[in-house]
Write a protein that holds these residues in place. Structure first.
Motif, short mmCIF file in Angstrom:
data_model
loop_
_atom_site.label_atom_id
_atom_site.label_comp_id
_atom_site.label_asym_id
_atom_site.label_seq_id
_atom_site.Cartn_x
_atom_site.Cartn_y
_atom_site.Cartn_z
N THR A 91 4.50 6.02 -2.46
CA THR A 91 4.86 7.14 -1.59
C THR A 91 3.69 8.09 -1.38
OG1 THR A 91 7.09 6.99 -2.54
CG2 THR A 91 6.59 8.90 -1.18
N ASN A 102 6.32 12.11 4.88
CA ASN A 102 6.81 11.32 3.76
C ASN A 102 7.47 12.16 2.67
OD1 ASN A 102 5.66 8.96 4.97
ND2 ASN A 102 3.66 9.63 4.23
N GLY A 103 7.83 13.38 2.98
CA GLY A 103 8.51 14.20 1.99
C GLY A 103 7.58 15.20 1.33
N ASP A 136 9.73 3.60 7.91
CA ASP A 136 8.58 4.11 7.16
C ASP A 136 7.30 3.89 7.95
OD1 ASP A 136 10.31 4.75 5.16
OD2 ASP A 136 9.63 3.20 3.75
N LYS A 147 17.78 5.54 -0.20
CA LYS A 147 17.43 6.86 -0.70
C LYS A 147 15.96 7.15 -0.47
CE LYS A 147 17.86 9.74 -4.84
NZ LYS A 147 18.30 9.78 -6.27
N ALA A 148 15.66 8.35 -0.02
CA ALA A 148 14.27 8.75 0.20
C ALA A 148 13.47 8.59 -1.09
CB ALA A 148 14.21 10.19 0.68
N GLY A 149 12.28 8.00 -0.98
CA GLY A 149 11.41 7.82 -2.14
C GLY A 149 11.76 6.64 -3.01
N GLY A 188 21.04 8.09 2.98
CA GLY A 188 20.44 7.90 1.68
C GLY A 188 21.35 7.32 0.63
N ARG A 212 19.53 4.08 10.96
CA ARG A 212 19.63 5.16 9.98
C ARG A 212 20.61 6.23 10.45
NH1 ARG A 212 15.82 4.52 5.77
NH2 ARG A 212 17.27 5.93 4.77
#
Length: 678
Positions: A275, A288-289, A418, A515-517, A539, A676
């Motif tokens: 990530t 990317n968060g 992504d 889920k993110a990450g 997520g 999504r």
């Protein structure tokens, strides 16, 4: 310390409440009652990327083709951070979040010896133990750990029963450093901490389900991550150490989860999920968060800062943390920086005609200088020369013949959405899946399989994590497949399974990556198969809307719904076919009885190895999946009495590209659609 990047500032009340409060901890009076600033440079999942990675970014609407990273660039930037810290008399650490192994031809040719050589020149202070460090065997892993000049950390493992690693003193649960400005020293006696110095501990965490992810864990036992982390923090606190860092290889989503379940970790420097935290939309890339995200501990008072720095040595992270006089974290911030060369092109082929003019180059460099997440970085000259002289000639020779021309870069992102991808995700994984289906369906393969009762192949499945990189424009050689794209040397397996098993497999593996990450290596792609999955709860969950198999020909496809009770012959590499990396539906389907056939070359002849059954072995609460072959027909890829070629996963794709894709472009049929949730 000069905090040049935006920082997260905690309220005075929260800071005084104590981010890492622990009623059982004690305060070491030898530590100075003064604030402390610490800089952490960090990388992860470098995967033997000693050379730069061909890539691209955007300046306004113009695509700029460039190269990112490589270890010589990482070293230049890390040295710059260290020099800045020395000038300012600041304390600094350089950490690696694991998975230094695997990923390039360099690793395939040197079995980790080059990794030890190059990493020992990087000036690292510690590295987490990654899952790919178990890709060979523990004898080679032991040799690697014993030959590097920095410790490898894992607090939740027990090596006492492993013949190779039990006496390895450089594999540690934690290390402790004492700082006096820019000076630091390793602390070995926790009962006698140096007086007048700031003390910080770094402990390691690895995946506790490692035996089902890594192929060769030997007799190493893996303990619960949360329990081990808490007990390690508590022990360090009782010794009076009030600044605790975890360097982990468990994935960003799991890092965040651990931070929410463990009291007392100030900072988590992560790896495994690849990530690249931060917003890179200014470069035409993804958001990317949050970098340096703060997570509340279970006591409701403590906070943990979480960072990670991407993949393949393309970027380096720099985190700046401040502690108050009581050792409580008061601010944490920083960012990842992509490290680019200064030679730019307007075409992925990077030929002379597409090279930017001096004026165009100056304009791009000027743009870069105005950004905080990309930097033009020269390669460290001595390290570059060392790689070029000692290792590169053998690698260049190993790539073999050109099998295709690639007119434009073909992108690989594990999960759709992504890296700026659309709902269909990777363009490389479908090529791999198509190649493995094609190869398994050829006459030469079916002639071998017919003896075992298999007369046709219905489709193939590929886990995204087994596909290691994008495909750059230019000549494409055999070694680009066998040494880089599919480096794990896995035999192809043909697995007869019911349609319902396949549906459940896809539902479970896609859901696990929502889920993110999250670690998206288990995300499935198909060949001669397509499916649509819709996320219904962001997520968390979704539904498999449709899944179809082509019952016609490749030229004239006829898409037919997959039937629950119909048995399909599926081509899959042996790693996923055994249920590894969360593909447990396939293990369950073969547990106790299997009609699977594995394929490898023995003395130049393609040979079938029928599987009798799969079974599991539980040792100290660790479950390992095992393959039992029919009597007298055991597939042993390490058999030195025969010429064994087990990398039929890669050979399948090589044969396909040679025969069908001399100009290599994405396949026309989209095999995956992931819708999504809004």
């Amino acid at each position: 310390m000069n905090f040049s990047k935006p920082l997260i500032v905690l309220s005075i009340g929260l800071a005084l409440a104590g981010c890492n409060s622990d009623s059982n901890s004690t305060t070491d009076k030898t530590q100075p009652a003064a604030p402390f600033d610490l800089t952490i440079a960090h990388v992860n999942d470098t995967h033997s990327s000693f050379d730069a990675v061909k890539s691209s970014f955007k300046v306004a609407k113009t695509t700029v083709y460039n190269e990112f990273g490589g270890h010589p660039r990482l070293l230049t930037k890390a040295n710059a951070y260290k020099e800045e810290a020395k000038t300012n008399d600041d304390s600094i650490l350089f950490l690696h979040g694991g998975d230094a192994w695997q990923g390039s031809a360099y690793f395939k040719l040197n079995d980790g010896k080059m990794n030890a050589d190059i990493l020992s020149q990087m000036g690292l202070d510690a590295m987490a133990l990654g899952n790919h460090e178990f890709d060979l065997d523990n004898e080679k892993l032991n040799s690697f750990i014993g030959s590097i000049n920095f410790p490898v950390l894992a607090a939740n493992i027990d090596t006492s029963k492993d013949a190779d690693l039990k006496d390895q003193t450089n594999l540690k649960p934690y290390v402790v450093y004492a700082f006096n400005g820019n000076e630091k020293e390793l602390v070995t006696d926790l009962d006698n901490l140096p007086e007048g110095k700031q003390i910080a501990a770094i402990f390691g965490l690895v995946l506790d389900d490692m035996p089902n992810i890594a192929p060769n864990t030997g007799d190493v036992e893996f303990k619960d991550m949360v329990e081990s982390a808490q007990s390690t923090v508590d022990m360090l606190k009782t010794k009076g150490i009030n600044k605790v860092i975890a360097v982990t290889h468990i994935g960003n989503a799991v890092d965040l989860d651990v931070a929410s379940k463990v009291n007392g970790i100030d900072l988590i420097v992560g790896g495994h999920s690849h990530t690249l935290l931060g917003d890179f939309t200014n470069l035409g890339l993804s958001n990317n968060g949050t970098y340096a995200k703060m997570v509340t501990n279970p006591d409701g008072k403590g906070l943990t800062c979480v960072v990670q720095a991407g993949e393949y040595a393309q970027a380096i992270g720099k985190t700046e943390v401040s502690f108050d006089a009581e050792g409580e974290i008061t601010r944490c911030g920083g960012n990842n920086t992509l490290l680019t060369n200064d030679e730019f092109y307007d075409d992925a082929a990077r030929d002379t005609d597409s090279k930017f003019t001096d004026q165009e180059t100056a304009s791009v460099v000027s743009f870069i200088e105005g950004q905080d997440n990309i930097a033009v970085t020269e390669e460290e000259a001595k390290l570059r020369a060392h790689i070029n002289t000692k290792y590169k000639p053998a690698v260049d020779a190993a790539y073999g013949n050109v099998i295709a021309a690639v007119p434009n870069e073909i992108n690989h992102e594990r999960r759709p959405g992504d890296g700026g991808t659309d709902a269909h995700g990777s363009d490389v994984a479908p090529i791999v899946a198509a190649g493995q289906y094609y190869w398994a369906s050829t006459t030469k393969v079916l002639d071998v399989l017919k003896v075992e009762g298999i007369t046709k192949i219905d489709f193939s499945l590929v886990g995204a994590g087994g596909v290691r990189n994008s495909i750059p424009a230019g000549d494409f050689r055999e070694g680009n497949v066998s040494l880089e794209l599919l480096p794990f040397s896995s035999p192809m397996s043909i697995v007869p399974v019911k349609g319902l098993v396949v549906k459940n497999l896809i539902t479970e593996t896609v859901t696990a990556t929502l889920k993110a990450g999250s670690h998206a290596g288990k995300f499935p792609y198909g060949g001669n198969l397509n499916y649509t999955f819709t996320e219904t709860v962001a997520g968390t969950s979704g539904t498999l809307d449709s899944i179809e198999v082509n019952t016609g020909t490749l030229e004239i496809p006829v898409w037919t719904d997959l039937e629950d009770d119909t048995t399909y012959n599926v081509a899959i590499n042996s790693y996923n076919a055994t249920g590894s990396d969360g593909w447990t539906q396939l293990f369950t389907a073969q547990d106790g009885n299997s009609d699977r056939v594995d394929l490898a070359y023995v003395d130049g002849n393609l040979t079938a190895f029928p599987v009798e059954r799969l079974y599991s072995v539980v040792v100290e609460d660790q479950t390992k999946y095992k393959v039992e072959y029919e009597a007298g027909r055991v597939l042993d890829c390490k058999d030195t009495t025969k010429e064994m070629e087990c990398n039929t996963d890669a050979q399948a794709v090589i044969d396909y590209i040679k025969a069908e894709k001399p100009t290599l472009t994405p396949i026309s049929n989209e095999t995956v659609t992931l819708n999504r949730a809004e």
